[in-house]
Scaffold this motif. Structure first.
Motif, short mmCIF file in Angstrom:
data_model
loop_
_atom_site.label_atom_id
_atom_site.label_comp_id
_atom_site.label_asym_id
_atom_site.label_seq_id
_atom_site.Cartn_x
_atom_site.Cartn_y
_atom_site.Cartn_z
N LEU A 1 61.07 23.02 3.84
CA LEU A 1 60.85 22.43 2.52
C LEU A 1 60.73 23.50 1.45
CD1 LEU A 1 58.30 19.58 3.37
CD2 LEU A 1 60.64 19.30 2.54
N ASP A 2 60.17 24.65 1.80
CA ASP A 2 60.07 25.76 0.87
C ASP A 2 61.47 26.25 0.50
OD1 ASP A 2 58.35 27.89 -0.46
OD2 ASP A 2 59.63 29.14 0.79
N MET A 3 62.33 26.37 1.49
CA MET A 3 63.70 26.82 1.27
C MET A 3 64.49 25.82 0.43
SD MET A 3 66.54 27.71 4.22
CE MET A 3 66.70 25.97 4.74
N LEU A 4 64.46 24.56 0.84
CA LEU A 4 65.21 23.52 0.11
C LEU A 4 64.60 23.26 -1.26
CD1 LEU A 4 65.87 20.96 3.00
CD2 LEU A 4 67.50 22.56 1.99
N GLY A 5 63.28 23.38 -1.36
CA GLY A 5 62.61 23.15 -2.63
C GLY A 5 62.99 24.19 -3.67
N ASN A 6 63.09 25.45 -3.26
CA ASN A 6 63.49 26.51 -4.20
C ASN A 6 64.94 26.31 -4.67
OD1 ASN A 6 61.36 28.45 -4.75
ND2 ASN A 6 61.35 28.82 -2.56
N ILE A 7 65.79 25.88 -3.74
CA ILE A 7 67.18 25.62 -4.12
C ILE A 7 67.24 24.44 -5.09
CG2 ILE A 7 69.45 24.89 -3.27
CD1 ILE A 7 68.80 26.34 -0.65
N SER A 8 66.50 23.38 -4.78
CA SER A 8 66.48 22.20 -5.65
C SER A 8 65.92 22.51 -7.03
CB SER A 8 65.64 21.09 -5.00
OG SER A 8 66.19 20.68 -3.78
N ALA A 9 64.96 23.42 -7.08
CA ALA A 9 64.39 23.82 -8.37
C ALA A 9 65.45 24.50 -9.23
CB ALA A 9 63.20 24.75 -8.17
N PRO B 1 76.78 26.37 -3.97
CA PRO B 1 78.09 26.92 -3.59
C PRO B 1 78.06 27.50 -2.17
CG PRO B 1 76.92 28.50 -4.95
CD PRO B 1 76.04 27.28 -4.87
N LEU B 2 77.86 26.62 -1.19
CA LEU B 2 77.64 27.07 0.19
C LEU B 2 78.84 27.83 0.76
CD1 LEU B 2 75.75 27.13 2.59
CD2 LEU B 2 76.62 24.88 3.27
N LEU B 3 80.04 27.36 0.47
CA LEU B 3 81.23 28.03 1.00
C LEU B 3 81.30 29.48 0.50
CD1 LEU B 3 83.79 27.55 2.73
CD2 LEU B 3 85.02 27.11 0.58
N GLU B 4 81.04 29.65 -0.78
CA GLU B 4 81.04 30.99 -1.38
C GLU B 4 79.96 31.86 -0.76
OE1 GLU B 4 80.03 32.98 -5.73
OE2 GLU B 4 80.78 30.91 -5.64
N MET B 5 78.80 31.29 -0.53
CA MET B 5 77.68 32.02 0.06
C MET B 5 78.00 32.46 1.49
SD MET B 5 74.78 29.43 -1.44
CE MET B 5 73.37 30.06 -0.55
N LEU B 6 78.61 31.56 2.25
CA LEU B 6 78.99 31.87 3.63
C LEU B 6 80.07 32.95 3.68
CD1 LEU B 6 79.06 28.23 5.06
CD2 LEU B 6 77.56 30.06 5.87
N ALA C 1 69.27 33.29 0.33
CA ALA C 1 69.35 32.93 -1.09
C ALA C 1 68.00 32.60 -1.69
CB ALA C 1 70.30 31.74 -1.27
N THR C 2 67.04 32.24 -0.82
CA THR C 2 65.71 31.89 -1.31
C THR C 2 64.68 32.98 -1.03
OG1 THR C 2 65.34 30.64 0.75
CG2 THR C 2 66.08 29.41 -1.17
#
Length: 217
Positions: A66-74, A111-116, A148-149
């Motif tokens: 949730l910390d990881m997804l929360g930072n991305i969502s923010a 941009p998950l593809l770019e990140m990967l 990324a987070t």
């Protein structure tokens, strides 16, 4: 019973199925403390935690995820947290990234593809082929999202920054008030009614009154 109450009860029940009673209560208490440091409401976090548990995440994985997804969502919009939770959960269930989940991340601003591609040193086209071939694992996706987070990453510390905005402060005030109300009534974070608490006393008094009415009928 409102939707939030249903989600809370479902989360509590699921946690008790996955862990012993004390561990489940601790997780719920940790979730309440975690909510105070984020722009998300405790109710929203409970709902997303329930979704993660239902899709195979262990109780001890809840807060880090949730910390990881929360930072991305923010960074891409706090309203996107449920969609990102679903996308990552589907990757976890499948054990690999598919075009469908890749599209979900993209449509929600990640941009998950770019990140990967950047992480693996491959071109965008090569990375797209890897997704099509099913060779991008859940661990690969989790790794780039964590990076990324983490410090130096694009989404590092964004929840904490947003929690200090006016909207974030209001959300935290609401969460704190809900917890205070529950404590005043004698109800724990896990939803247990404390013996001798106000809620317990009122419930017993109501039951006695109801029994009295039945005797008079």
């Amino acid at each position: 019973m409102g939707k939030a109450d249903v989600a809370y009860n479902k989360l509590t029940k699921t946690l008790w199925q996955y862990a012993q009673a004390k561990a489940a209560e601790k997780t719920l208490e940790d979730l309440a403390r975690f909510a105070k440091k984020t722009p998300f409401s405790l109710k929203d976090l409970r709902q997303n935690a329930t979704s993660l548990l239902g899709m195979g995440f262990a109780a001890e994985e809840l807060l880090p995820t949730l910390d990881m997804l929360g930072n991305i969502s923010a960074g891409v919009g706090t309203h996107r947290l449920p969609f990102l939770t679903l996308a990552l959960s589907q990757v976890r269930t499948a054990g690999k990234l598919t075009g469908n989940e890749l599209r979900q991340f993209s449509e929600n601003g990640v941009p998950l593809l770019e990140m990967l591609a950047k992480e693996s040193g491959k071109s965008m086209e090569e990375m797209r082929d890897a997704v099509t071939n099913g060779s991008v694992s859940f661990e690969d996706v989790q790794k780039v999202l964590k990076k990324a987070t983490s410090q130096g990453g694009k989404f590092f510390g964004l929840m904490e920054n947003q929690s200090k905005t006016f909207g974030g402060v209001l959300s935290n005030i609401g969460d704190t008030w809900d917890i205070v109300q529950a404590k005043l009534l004698g109800v724990s974070v896990a939803g247990d009614v404390k013996k001798g608490g106000l809620f317990d006393i009122l419930t017993k008094a109501a039951m006695k009154f109801l029994n009295l009415l039945k005797k008079l009928m």
